[in-house]
Motif scaffolding. Sequence first.
Motif, short mmCIF file in Angstrom:
data_model
loop_
_atom_site.label_atom_id
_atom_site.label_comp_id
_atom_site.label_asym_id
_atom_site.label_seq_id
_atom_site.Cartn_x
_atom_site.Cartn_y
_atom_site.Cartn_z
N UNK A 1 0.83 -1.21 0.00
CA UNK A 1 0.00 0.00 0.00
C UNK A 1 0.86 1.26 0.00
N UNK A 2 1.91 1.25 0.81
CA UNK A 2 2.77 2.43 0.90
C UNK A 2 3.49 2.68 -0.42
N UNK A 3 4.04 1.62 -1.01
CA UNK A 3 4.75 1.78 -2.28
C UNK A 3 3.79 2.24 -3.38
N UNK A 4 2.59 1.66 -3.41
CA UNK A 4 1.60 2.08 -4.40
C UNK A 4 1.19 3.53 -4.20
N UNK A 5 1.33 4.03 -2.96
CA UNK A 5 0.94 5.39 -2.66
C UNK A 5 2.02 6.43 -2.86
N UNK B 1 4.07 -4.47 -6.33
CA UNK B 1 3.90 -3.02 -6.16
C UNK B 1 5.21 -2.30 -6.42
N UNK B 2 6.32 -2.88 -5.95
CA UNK B 2 7.63 -2.28 -6.18
C UNK B 2 7.97 -2.30 -7.66
N UNK B 3 7.77 -3.43 -8.29
CA UNK B 3 8.14 -3.58 -9.70
C UNK B 3 7.25 -2.74 -10.61
N UNK B 4 6.02 -2.46 -10.15
CA UNK B 4 5.07 -1.74 -10.99
C UNK B 4 5.30 -0.23 -11.03
N UNK B 5 6.08 0.30 -10.10
CA UNK B 5 6.28 1.75 -10.10
C UNK B 5 7.02 2.19 -11.36
N UNK B 6 6.56 3.28 -11.95
CA UNK B 6 7.15 3.75 -13.21
C UNK B 6 8.53 4.35 -13.01
N UNK B 7 8.79 4.91 -11.82
CA UNK B 7 10.09 5.52 -11.57
C UNK B 7 11.07 4.48 -11.02
N UNK B 8 12.38 4.73 -11.09
CA UNK B 8 13.35 3.78 -10.54
C UNK B 8 13.16 3.58 -9.05
#
Length: 236
Positions: free
Chosen positions: A35-39, A89-96
């Motif tokens: 949740x935190x990473x997605x946020x 969630x980590x892998x899905x983030x668009x930024x590094x």
Amino acid sequence: MIALSLDDDGVATVTLDRPAARNALPTAGWRQLAEVVAGVPDAARVVVIASAVPGVFSAGADLADLARLVDDVPARAAFRLAMADAMEAIRARAMPVVAWVDGGCFGAGVALVLACDLIVASPAARFAIPPARLGIGYPAPDVARLAARVGQGQAARLLFTAAPIDADEAARIGLADLIADGAETARGIARNDADALRLLKRTLRDPAAPGLDSAFEASFSSPAFAQGVARYRQTP
């Protein structure tokens, strides 16, 4: 347990802070991490996953929580899926996303950093994957990411021996990408163009993905490139 901050340079920091358990995460903790990473705000240029606990990154999964899986059969899948959701969630983030390992990183903690784009270790970092000592396996996607990073033989070594390795050895086999200050590495990344970083991450993750050729060509229209060319032309 897990906090999020964003500084003026665009560095978002996801901080593990569970000192009594050496940042070991129960099932609920993995859900919170997802949740935190997605946020993380889209305005962030880079994400750093780090520890607030001196001398430790993460002891992995919380053994007190795992103990209940002996008898609670339905909870086994819930734990596996919660971990998988956090990694996705980590892998899905668009930024590094940068893992900053300053201290011990064990078990599921290694799975966590394997989901990141860049693993930065301090000289005090230590890594180990001990499930063989506990009589359990390791999630298949995490084994695959481990083998992709360090090769089949080194993955077998880490999984079968369960022996710890130090930062130098981790860097030698490719488990750590560099030995440095993770926060400074993240700041260096954040100084670059956000759109370029996202395009480069997409290309690294899947060079065969559709649309990358046109995205590369379109990047020459970016304001950052125009500014860079203008600076170059002004240089004596």
